[in-house]
Design an enzyme around this catalytic site. Structure first.
Site, PDB file in Angstrom:
ATOM      1  CE  LYS A 186      -2.050   2.984   2.068  1.00  0.00           C
ATOM      2  NZ  LYS A 186      -1.928   4.395   1.604  1.00  0.00           N
ATOM      3  N   GLY A 239       6.680   4.884   8.211  1.00  0.00           N
ATOM      4  CA  GLY A 239       5.931   6.134   8.215  1.00  0.00           C
ATOM      5  C   GLY A 239       6.059   6.815   9.558  1.00  0.00           C
ATOM      6  CB  THR A 243       0.944   6.121  11.090  1.00  0.00           C
ATOM      7  OG1 THR A 243       0.829   7.508  10.792  1.00  0.00           O
ATOM      8  CG2 THR A 243      -0.020   5.336  10.223  1.00  0.00           C
ATOM      9  N   GLY A 244       2.455   4.379  13.262  1.00  0.00           N
ATOM     10  CA  GLY A 244       3.036   3.087  13.647  1.00  0.00           C
ATOM     11  C   GLY A 244       2.408   2.544  14.925  1.00  0.00           C
ATOM     12  CD  GLU A 261      13.002   0.397   9.088  1.00  0.00           C
ATOM     13  OE1 GLU A 261      13.520   1.305   9.781  1.00  0.00           O
ATOM     14  OE2 GLU A 261      13.642  -0.553   8.616  1.00  0.00           O
ATOM     15  CB  CYS A 295      13.119   8.344   8.112  1.00  0.00           C
ATOM     16  SG  CYS A 295      14.078   7.338   6.995  1.00  0.00           S
ATOM     17  CD  GLU A 396      10.171  12.597  11.251  1.00  0.00           C
ATOM     18  OE1 GLU A 396       9.000  12.199  11.401  1.00  0.00           O
ATOM     19  OE2 GLU A 396      11.060  11.895  10.750  1.00  0.00           O
TER      20      GLU A 396
HETATM   21  P1  NAD Z   1       2.325   8.418   7.360  1.00  0.00           P
HETATM   22  O1  NAD Z   1       2.423   7.651   8.627  1.00  0.00           O
HETATM   23  O2  NAD Z   1       1.437   9.596   7.300  1.00  0.00           O
HETATM   24  O3  NAD Z   1       1.834   7.444   6.186  1.00  0.00           O
HETATM   25  C1  NAD Z   1       2.585   6.304   5.811  1.00  0.00           C
HETATM   26  C2  NAD Z   1       1.668   5.295   5.134  1.00  0.00           C
HETATM   27  O4  NAD Z   1       0.689   4.834   6.060  1.00  0.00           O
HETATM   28  C3  NAD Z   1       0.904   5.848   3.942  1.00  0.00           C
HETATM   29  O5  NAD Z   1       0.815   4.846   2.958  1.00  0.00           O
HETATM   30  C4  NAD Z   1      -0.454   6.143   4.535  1.00  0.00           C
HETATM   31  O6  NAD Z   1      -1.487   6.106   3.562  1.00  0.00           O
HETATM   32  C5  NAD Z   1      -0.613   5.016   5.536  1.00  0.00           C
HETATM   33  N1  NAD Z   1      -1.496   5.304   6.667  1.00  0.00           N
HETATM   34  C6  NAD Z   1      -1.864   6.501   7.169  1.00  0.00           C
HETATM   35  N2  NAD Z   1      -2.651   6.344   8.245  1.00  0.00           N
HETATM   36  C7  NAD Z   1      -2.795   5.015   8.449  1.00  0.00           C
HETATM   37  C8  NAD Z   1      -3.450   4.212   9.412  1.00  0.00           C
HETATM   38  N3  NAD Z   1      -4.160   4.752  10.418  1.00  0.00           N
HETATM   39  N4  NAD Z   1      -3.357   2.866   9.332  1.00  0.00           N
HETATM   40  C9  NAD Z   1      -2.612   2.294   8.347  1.00  0.00           C
HETATM   41  N5  NAD Z   1      -1.979   3.003   7.399  1.00  0.00           N
HETATM   42  C10 NAD Z   1      -2.047   4.349   7.449  1.00  0.00           C
HETATM   43  O7  NAD Z   1       3.811   8.796   6.940  1.00  0.00           O
HETATM   44  P2  NAD Z   1       4.203   9.784   5.738  1.00  0.00           P
HETATM   45  O8  NAD Z   1       3.720  11.161   6.077  1.00  0.00           O
HETATM   46  O9  NAD Z   1       3.792   9.175   4.443  1.00  0.00           O
HETATM   47  O10 NAD Z   1       5.792   9.691   5.782  1.00  0.00           O
HETATM   48  C11 NAD Z   1       6.594  10.474   6.619  1.00  0.00           C
HETATM   49  C12 NAD Z   1       7.057   9.693   7.831  1.00  0.00           C
HETATM   50  O11 NAD Z   1       7.702   8.487   7.454  1.00  0.00           O
HETATM   51  C13 NAD Z   1       8.076  10.431   8.662  1.00  0.00           C
HETATM   52  O12 NAD Z   1       7.744  10.354  10.032  1.00  0.00           O
HETATM   53  C14 NAD Z   1       9.381   9.682   8.412  1.00  0.00           C
HETATM   54  O13 NAD Z   1      10.323   9.794   9.427  1.00  0.00           O
HETATM   55  C15 NAD Z   1       8.886   8.302   8.219  1.00  0.00           C
HETATM   56  N6  NAD Z   1       9.879   7.494   7.501  1.00  0.00           N
HETATM   57  C16 NAD Z   1      10.615   6.556   8.183  1.00  0.00           C
HETATM   58  C17 NAD Z   1      11.574   5.798   7.528  1.00  0.00           C
HETATM   59  C18 NAD Z   1      12.400   4.778   8.259  1.00  0.00           C
HETATM   60  O14 NAD Z   1      13.002   3.945   7.619  1.00  0.00           O
HETATM   61  N7  NAD Z   1      12.438   4.791   9.574  1.00  0.00           N
HETATM   62  C19 NAD Z   1      11.777   5.967   6.168  1.00  0.00           C
HETATM   63  C20 NAD Z   1      11.016   6.914   5.491  1.00  0.00           C
HETATM   64  C21 NAD Z   1      10.054   7.668   6.172  1.00  0.00           C
END
Ligand code: NAD
Ligand code: MN
Length: 502
Positions: A186, A239, A243-244, A261, A295, A396
């Site tokens: 996704k 993400g 959300t995690g 992650e 990230c 962040e």
């Molecule tokens: P996000 O958490 O908003 O979304 C990530 C994904 O999750 C998207 O596909 C989104 O549609 C989905 N999503 C959103 N809400 C959800 C829910 N309630 N349940 C399940 N899925 C859901 O993250 P973002 O804004 O797309 O990305 C930025 C974040 O990602 C930053 O915090 C960054 O640090 C992190 N990131 C981490 C790494 C790593 O390896 N640690 C790498 C890249 C990005």
């Protein structure tokens, strides 16, 4: 459109459908959403919008593929060959993939080239790694023997963010299919295009239908439903930390395997004995690469007091030379911000710093880029005179904004570096190897860079300590996170055993 292996599809087109069970498909309601070019603000393509019914279909397709076992039971050399073929098709379409990645994400050409190349190399890495992924033979008393099998986990939901659309898709898909798992990917709704094309390429290379499925749609509905779905054995998520946490709670209902992650606020420590020019260049790259939307962005810069002035003079001067411009140009250093919403988030952080008494040493507002007036652009921003309690230091920002402060000695440097809920990465600049090694050992983070601007290569573990998540990607160990270890105990003696003495 179907994804028959012989089909020639255009990488760049007006409409992108999902792929479920090896076939391109619209959502069950027939709806589409629009994805944009962040650099221009213009619509780029329409993308199928998934419903919960589509998630059910995708889980069913992944389950069927897994249970029938055409992929997981195929000889490991064949899976490996297929993955190398995915890589070689991606290589042959490299420039088109790079262009599509830029159009959908607004990132600069050099950043997109590096990331698409790494996506390719991930498939090559796991094509090699899986061949030597194996169990063990363990010592047992007497005429017993024990061996372990690494069996694929099953159906894996993989949910990824918008900042590295193609690279994150490869980090997820490659190790999973190497082990024989089936996946439902996704991608983020802001940047779904290259992941869709990558899934098409998997089929072109000969991955059987149902092994790699991609569904596009809302995180809050589709992503969340995947995290709680009974038919899913594992969720791998990249993400935001918030959300995690939500995903982990949902996954707990069926005890799904989870790897996360998440976000970061990584420290960048410049010691007085560092090569200052290298530290300046590396620190600029550390925060402004990918427009700060990384990230592992080194967003907290700490300088040893005695070199603060000398460092900052060079750092600010060079930051002024960063070129914001057409992302498709080789000379562009800093690309666009992903969305208007993210631009506002960044700007609000900078305003909060000003309100709390920090100094904006450079930037601090929207950028005007000729020819890209309707895109989302932010000036590379350096904030000084901060303290540890400010929002910009704690949270962040995920944009081209660095906060700078000082430390007086090694002990304080370590303390400041660890003064965060996150623990994704850290950088250390010093010529003193013993000190670098000592400090690397004391920092609570998954990746430490010593005199290096770069952190992630296929083969090097990547992942978080603390609230940056858990699990490691990009490395051999990732294969263990897509497998169960089965222990087989066998009695090999000739005398029948009678443990109850009956
Ligand atoms: P996000 O958490 O908003 O979304 C990530 C994904 O999750 C998207 O596909 C989104 O549609 C989905 N999503 C959103 N809400 C959800 C829910 N309630 N349940 C399940 N899925 C859901 O993250 P973002 O804004 O797309 O990305 C930025 C974040 O990602 C930053 O915090 C960054 O640090 C992190 N990131 C981490 C790494 C790593 O390896 N640690 C790498 C890249 C990005
Ligand atoms: Mn988000």
């Amino acid at each position: 459109m179907s994804t028959a292996k012989t089909e020639i599809y255009a990488v760049k087109r007006d409409q992108y459908d999902m792929i479920i069970g090896g076939h391109s498909t619209a959502g069950s309601e027939g709806e589409y959403f629009v994805t944009y070019n962040p650099a221009t603000g213009e619509p780029l393509a329409k993308v199928a919008k998934a419903t919960k019914a589509d998630v059910d279909r995708a889980v069913q397709a992944a389950r069927t593929a897994f249970e029938t076992g055409k992929w997981k039971r195929s000889p490991v050399n064949k899976r490996s060959r297929t993955m190398n073929k995915i890589a070689s098709i991606m290589r042959s379409r490299f420039n088109e993939l790079v262009e599509l990645e830029i159009l959908n994400s607004g990132k600069s050409l050099s950043a997109a080239q590096g990331q698409v190349m790494q996506a390719i190399e991930d498939f090559e890495f796991y094509a090699g790694a899986i061949v030597s992924h194996r169990g063990a033979v363990n010592p047992m008393p007497g005429p017993f023997m024990n061996y372990t099998l690494k069996e694929p986990l099953g159906v894996c939901a993989q949910i990824i963010p918008w900042n590295y659309p193609m690279m994150m898709a490869a980090w997820k898909i490659a190790p999973a299919i190497a082990t024989g798992c089936s996946v439902i990917l996704k991608p983020a709704s802001l940047t779904p295009l290259t992941a869709i094309v990558m899934t098409e390429i998997c089929h072109e290379a000969g991955v059987p239908e149902g092994v790699v499925n991609i569904i596009t749609g809302d995180g809050a509905t589709v992503g969340s439903y995947l995290a709680e779905h009974e038919g899913v054995d594992k969720v791998a998520f990249t993400g935001e930390t918030g959300t995690g946490k939500d995903i982990m709670a949902k996954a707990s209902q069926t005890l799904k395997r989870v790897t996360l992650e998440l976000g970061g606020k990584s420290p960048n420590l410049v010691f007085a004995d560092a090569d200052l020019d290298a530290a300046v260049d590396g620190s600029l790259f550390g925060i402004f690469y990918n427009t700060g939307q990384s990230c592992e962005a080194r967003s907290r810069l700490y300088i040893e007091e005695s070199v603060y002035d000398a460092f900052m003079e060079k750092f600010v001067e060079k930051a002024k030379k960063l070129v914001l411009g057409n992302p498709l140009d080789q000379g562009t250093h800093v690309g666009a911000i992903i969305s208007e919403r993210q631009l506002e988030v960044i700007d609000n952080y900078v305003k909060s710093a000003e309100k709390e008494g920090a100094t904006i040493a450079l930037g601090g507002g929207r950028a005007k880029v000729d020819g890209f007036e309707n895109g989302h652009w932010y000036l590379p921003t350096i904030i000084t005179e901060v303290n540890e309690d400010m929002k910009v230091v704690k949270e962040e920002i995920f944009g081209p904004v660095v906060v700078v402060s000082t430390f007086k000695d090694e002990k304080e440097a370590v303390k400041l570096a660890n003064n965060t809920d996150f623990g994704l990465a850290a950088a250390i600049w010093t010529k003193d190897h013993a000190k670098a090694t000592r400090v690397a050992g004391m920092i609570q983070a998954g990746t430490i860079m010593i005199n290096s601007p770069f952190s992630a290569f296929p083969g090097t573990p990547f992942g978080g300590y603390k609230q940056s998540g858990f699990g490691r990607e990009l490395c051999i160990e990732t294969l263990d996170l897509y497998t169960e270890t089965k222990s087989v105990v066998s009695y090999t003696g000739s005398r029948p055993l009678n443990p109850f003495n009956l």
